[in-house]
Design a protein around this motif. Structure first.
Motif, PDB file in Angstrom:
ATOM      1  N   PHE A 138     -76.757  10.999 -19.040  1.00  0.00           N
ATOM      2  CA  PHE A 138     -75.518  10.295 -18.680  1.00  0.00           C
ATOM      3  C   PHE A 138     -75.110   9.380 -19.830  1.00  0.00           C
ATOM      4  O   PHE A 138     -75.876   8.494 -20.227  1.00  0.00           O
ATOM      5  CB  PHE A 138     -75.726   9.472 -17.404  1.00  0.00           C
ATOM      6  CG  PHE A 138     -75.974  10.323 -16.190  1.00  0.00           C
ATOM      7  CD1 PHE A 138     -74.911  10.832 -15.447  1.00  0.00           C
ATOM      8  CD2 PHE A 138     -77.279  10.646 -15.805  1.00  0.00           C
ATOM      9  CE1 PHE A 138     -75.141  11.646 -14.333  1.00  0.00           C
ATOM     10  CE2 PHE A 138     -77.516  11.456 -14.693  1.00  0.00           C
ATOM     11  CZ  PHE A 138     -76.445  11.961 -13.955  1.00  0.00           C
ATOM     12  N   ASP A 139     -73.908   9.613 -20.333  1.00  0.00           N
ATOM     13  CA  ASP A 139     -73.395   8.800 -21.439  1.00  0.00           C
ATOM     14  C   ASP A 139     -72.430   7.726 -20.941  1.00  0.00           C
ATOM     15  O   ASP A 139     -71.872   7.822 -19.837  1.00  0.00           O
ATOM     16  CB  ASP A 139     -72.613   9.693 -22.431  1.00  0.00           C
ATOM     17  CG  ASP A 139     -73.524  10.628 -23.204  1.00  0.00           C
ATOM     18  OD1 ASP A 139     -74.739  10.657 -22.932  1.00  0.00           O
ATOM     19  OD2 ASP A 139     -72.996  11.341 -24.080  1.00  0.00           O
ATOM     20  N   ASP A 140     -72.208   6.750 -21.800  1.00  0.00           N
ATOM     21  CA  ASP A 140     -71.128   5.746 -21.683  1.00  0.00           C
ATOM     22  C   ASP A 140     -71.382   4.649 -20.651  1.00  0.00           C
ATOM     23  O   ASP A 140     -70.514   3.819 -20.423  1.00  0.00           O
ATOM     24  CB  ASP A 140     -69.759   6.397 -21.394  1.00  0.00           C
ATOM     25  CG  ASP A 140     -69.302   7.336 -22.491  1.00  0.00           C
ATOM     26  OD1 ASP A 140     -69.984   7.424 -23.525  1.00  0.00           O
ATOM     27  OD2 ASP A 140     -68.258   7.993 -22.309  1.00  0.00           O
ATOM     28  N   GLY A 141     -72.538   4.659 -19.983  1.00  0.00           N
ATOM     29  CA  GLY A 141     -72.862   3.544 -19.109  1.00  0.00           C
ATOM     30  C   GLY A 141     -73.349   2.384 -19.946  1.00  0.00           C
ATOM     31  O   GLY A 141     -73.433   2.503 -21.181  1.00  0.00           O
ATOM     32  N   VAL A 188     -79.638   4.991 -27.436  1.00  0.00           N
ATOM     33  CA  VAL A 188     -78.388   4.442 -27.980  1.00  0.00           C
ATOM     34  C   VAL A 188     -77.305   5.515 -27.923  1.00  0.00           C
ATOM     35  O   VAL A 188     -77.541   6.675 -28.273  1.00  0.00           O
ATOM     36  CB  VAL A 188     -78.592   4.014 -29.457  1.00  0.00           C
ATOM     37  CG1 VAL A 188     -77.255   3.697 -30.131  1.00  0.00           C
ATOM     38  CG2 VAL A 188     -79.547   2.832 -29.546  1.00  0.00           C
ATOM     39  N   HIS A 189     -76.129   5.127 -27.438  1.00  0.00           N
ATOM     40  CA  HIS A 189     -74.973   6.011 -27.596  1.00  0.00           C
ATOM     41  C   HIS A 189     -74.104   5.419 -28.692  1.00  0.00           C
ATOM     42  O   HIS A 189     -73.892   6.039 -29.718  1.00  0.00           O
ATOM     43  CB  HIS A 189     -74.230   6.122 -26.267  1.00  0.00           C
ATOM     44  CG  HIS A 189     -73.177   7.170 -26.246  1.00  0.00           C
ATOM     45  ND1 HIS A 189     -73.304   8.386 -26.869  1.00  0.00           N
ATOM     46  CD2 HIS A 189     -71.940   7.193 -25.666  1.00  0.00           C
ATOM     47  CE1 HIS A 189     -72.212   9.115 -26.665  1.00  0.00           C
ATOM     48  NE2 HIS A 189     -71.367   8.400 -25.957  1.00  0.00           N
ATOM     49  N   SER A 190     -73.682   4.180 -28.484  1.00  0.00           N
ATOM     50  CA  SER A 190     -72.896   3.482 -29.493  1.00  0.00           C
ATOM     51  C   SER A 190     -72.586   2.107 -28.930  1.00  0.00           C
ATOM     52  O   SER A 190     -72.490   1.946 -27.719  1.00  0.00           O
ATOM     53  CB  SER A 190     -71.597   4.261 -29.727  1.00  0.00           C
ATOM     54  OG  SER A 190     -70.588   3.402 -30.169  1.00  0.00           O
ATOM     55  N   THR A 192     -69.738   0.236 -29.819  1.00  0.00           N
ATOM     56  CA  THR A 192     -68.279   0.126 -29.601  1.00  0.00           C
ATOM     57  C   THR A 192     -67.650   1.407 -29.067  1.00  0.00           C
ATOM     58  O   THR A 192     -66.565   1.361 -28.483  1.00  0.00           O
ATOM     59  CB  THR A 192     -67.563  -0.204 -30.919  1.00  0.00           C
ATOM     60  OG1 THR A 192     -67.792   0.870 -31.839  1.00  0.00           O
ATOM     61  CG2 THR A 192     -68.080  -1.501 -31.513  1.00  0.00           C
ATOM     62  N   HIS A 193     -68.273   2.534 -29.310  1.00  0.00           N
ATOM     63  CA  HIS A 193     -67.693   3.845 -28.998  1.00  0.00           C
ATOM     64  C   HIS A 193     -66.324   4.009 -29.653  1.00  0.00           C
ATOM     65  O   HIS A 193     -65.488   4.794 -29.196  1.00  0.00           O
ATOM     66  CB  HIS A 193     -67.587   4.068 -27.484  1.00  0.00           C
ATOM     67  CG  HIS A 193     -67.773   5.519 -27.099  1.00  0.00           C
ATOM     68  ND1 HIS A 193     -66.851   6.497 -27.406  1.00  0.00           N
ATOM     69  CD2 HIS A 193     -68.779   6.159 -26.460  1.00  0.00           C
ATOM     70  CE1 HIS A 193     -67.286   7.659 -26.946  1.00  0.00           C
ATOM     71  NE2 HIS A 193     -68.457   7.492 -26.384  1.00  0.00           N
ATOM     72  N   ASN A 194     -66.120   3.287 -30.737  1.00  0.00           N
ATOM     73  CA  ASN A 194     -64.873   3.392 -31.482  1.00  0.00           C
ATOM     74  C   ASN A 194     -65.115   4.367 -32.637  1.00  0.00           C
ATOM     75  O   ASN A 194     -65.663   4.001 -33.678  1.00  0.00           O
ATOM     76  CB  ASN A 194     -64.498   1.990 -32.008  1.00  0.00           C
ATOM     77  CG  ASN A 194     -63.210   2.000 -32.804  1.00  0.00           C
ATOM     78  OD1 ASN A 194     -62.830   3.014 -33.387  1.00  0.00           O
ATOM     79  ND2 ASN A 194     -62.551   0.863 -32.845  1.00  0.00           N
ATOM     80  N   CYS A 293     -73.398  14.529 -18.829  1.00  0.00           N
ATOM     81  CA  CYS A 293     -72.555  13.915 -17.794  1.00  0.00           C
ATOM     82  C   CYS A 293     -72.197  12.507 -18.255  1.00  0.00           C
ATOM     83  O   CYS A 293     -72.741  12.028 -19.254  1.00  0.00           O
ATOM     84  CB  CYS A 293     -73.301  13.824 -16.459  1.00  0.00           C
ATOM     85  SG  CYS A 293     -73.777  15.409 -15.747  1.00  0.00           S
ATOM     86  N   HIS A 294     -71.313  11.862 -17.543  1.00  0.00           N
ATOM     87  CA  HIS A 294     -70.911  10.505 -17.903  1.00  0.00           C
ATOM     88  C   HIS A 294     -71.080   9.557 -16.721  1.00  0.00           C
ATOM     89  O   HIS A 294     -71.085   9.981 -15.568  1.00  0.00           O
ATOM     90  CB  HIS A 294     -69.472  10.496 -18.431  1.00  0.00           C
ATOM     91  CG  HIS A 294     -69.337  11.212 -19.743  1.00  0.00           C
ATOM     92  ND1 HIS A 294     -69.206  12.583 -19.824  1.00  0.00           N
ATOM     93  CD2 HIS A 294     -69.365  10.749 -21.016  1.00  0.00           C
ATOM     94  CE1 HIS A 294     -69.145  12.929 -21.101  1.00  0.00           C
ATOM     95  NE2 HIS A 294     -69.234  11.839 -21.849  1.00  0.00           N
ATOM     96  N   ASN A 295     -71.181   8.273 -17.040  1.00  0.00           N
ATOM     97  CA  ASN A 295     -71.453   7.285 -15.999  1.00  0.00           C
ATOM     98  C   ASN A 295     -70.589   6.026 -16.159  1.00  0.00           C
ATOM     99  O   ASN A 295     -71.041   4.911 -15.966  1.00  0.00           O
ATOM    100  CB  ASN A 295     -72.952   6.922 -16.018  1.00  0.00           C
ATOM    101  CG  ASN A 295     -73.357   5.946 -14.926  1.00  0.00           C
ATOM    102  OD1 ASN A 295     -74.059   4.965 -15.184  1.00  0.00           O
ATOM    103  ND2 ASN A 295     -72.923   6.176 -13.701  1.00  0.00           N
TER     104      ASN A 295
END
Ligand code: ZN
Length: 339
Positions: A138-141, A188-190, A192-194, A293-295
């Motif tokens: 799960f990303d972005d959580g 780690v995903h990021s 800032t996700h920028n 998936c995303h969260n």
């Protein structure tokens, strides 16, 4: 006799003054030469801000000198993009970067950054020959849907892996900690996700990565060695830098994972049943699956489909595992274009 002496004395005086004159002339010539050299060195120093040496000098000097008029406008932007943390080391490469801002970043610059940001290498576990394995990711959580998702996963005794972004509200930090406390993998995903920002150059990537790595560590106590690139390891924002970033991250010992099954829950308009079908069909097509998936708080449909997905796959004998750096990433990473 007296005359002879006087003439000889005069002759000697003329001779010695001549020698002095010749000597002076030579010195003046030498000074003029060294003066000229000093002037040109000074010019080069101004252009490149660093002394140069070795065989690269002539071409580097040429580059520095010839690029001065055109690059002067780009120098401030190049240095303003330079992260403050990079100031601590590799100043010589900074100058060559200023001289050729459009050229690839010198590895010495980012290799000197964050000297403690290294992951202890762990032997890879033997590849699972048998069995049907699913790595649910799960990303972005974290988000307000993290704790509800953890409750669902607990209900099915399933462990997943979360690739997180830099959210620092107390609720988000609580969720981040709960992920670890409840036995899930974390990476780690990021921060800032920028994407344009983090893929501007390898130094910018390291800045972002370090920030997120440290947030996870201070919040959960986990010194994570795994990550997933925001946008995947190959995306439209990192075409020029993907290779350099991956090389640097590999050198530091961190492992990244893309995916071989996508729920497509980040694609606008994907319905709940499509999310379910994308995961089930994708998993059926692989003996070992890395499911994306995303969260975020917007992924209620994903959360709603997870119980059905778990029930189906558990009935079919799939085993869910968490990721850590002992899991070989080779089957789950995208092919990086040569350039
Ligand atoms: Zn993401």
């Amino acid at each position: 006799m007296r005359h002879i002496l006087i003439v000889t004395a005069l002759f000697l005086i003329v001779l010695s003054s001549g020698a002095v004159i010749i000597g002076i002339t030579r010195e003046v010539k030498a000074m003029a030469l060294s003066g000229k050299t000093a002037v040109s060195t000074g010019d080069v120093k101004t252009a490149s801000t660093q002394p140069l040496s070795g065989p690269e000098q002539s071409s580097a000097v040429l580059a520095a000198v010839t690029s001065v008029p055109t690059s002067s406008a780009s120098v401030p932007s190049a240095s303003s993009r330079e992260p403050s943390s990079a100031q601590s080391g590799a100043s010589s490469s900074r100058s060559s970067q200023s001289a050729a801002a459009s050229k690839p970043m010198d590895p010495a610059t980012y290799q000197a950054m964050y000297p403690d940001l290294y992951a202890e290498k762990v032997p890879l576990s033997a590849p699972e020959q048998q069995g049907k394995v699913v790595y649910l990711t799960f990303d972005d959580g974290p988000s307000n849907l993290t704790l509800p998702l953890l409750d669902v996963l607990d209900r099915y005794h399933v462990k997943a892996t979360f690739f997180l972004v830099g959210k620092t509200d107390s609720q988000d930090l609580k969720a981040m900690k709960a992920i670890v406390d409840r036995g899930h993998g974390i990476g780690v995903h990021s921060y800032t996700h920028n994407l344009p920002q983090i893929y501007a150059n390898p130094a910018a990537f390291l800045d972002d990565f370090k920030k997120m790595h440290d947030l996870i560590q201070t919040t959960t106590g986990v010194d994570t060695r795994i990550y997933r690139f925001a946008g995947g390891s190959v995306n439209s924002y990192n075409r020029t830098d993907a290779k350099a970033i991956i090389t640097e991250m590999n050198r530091r010992g961190y492992l990244y994972y893309d995916w071989n099954v996508s729920s497509e829950d980040a694609v606008r308009g994907t319905s709940a049943s499509q999310i379910y079908n994308n995961v089930i069909r994708g998993v059926h097509a692989h003996s070992h699956s890395m499911v994306l998936c995303h969260n975020t708080s917007a992924k209620g449909k994903t959360l709603a489909e997870i119980p059905k997905i778990l029930e189906t796959l558990q009935k079919e004998g799939y085993v869910f595992k968490t990721l850590d750096s002992s899991v070989d990433n080779a089957p789950y990473i995208f092919r990086v274009p040569a350039n």
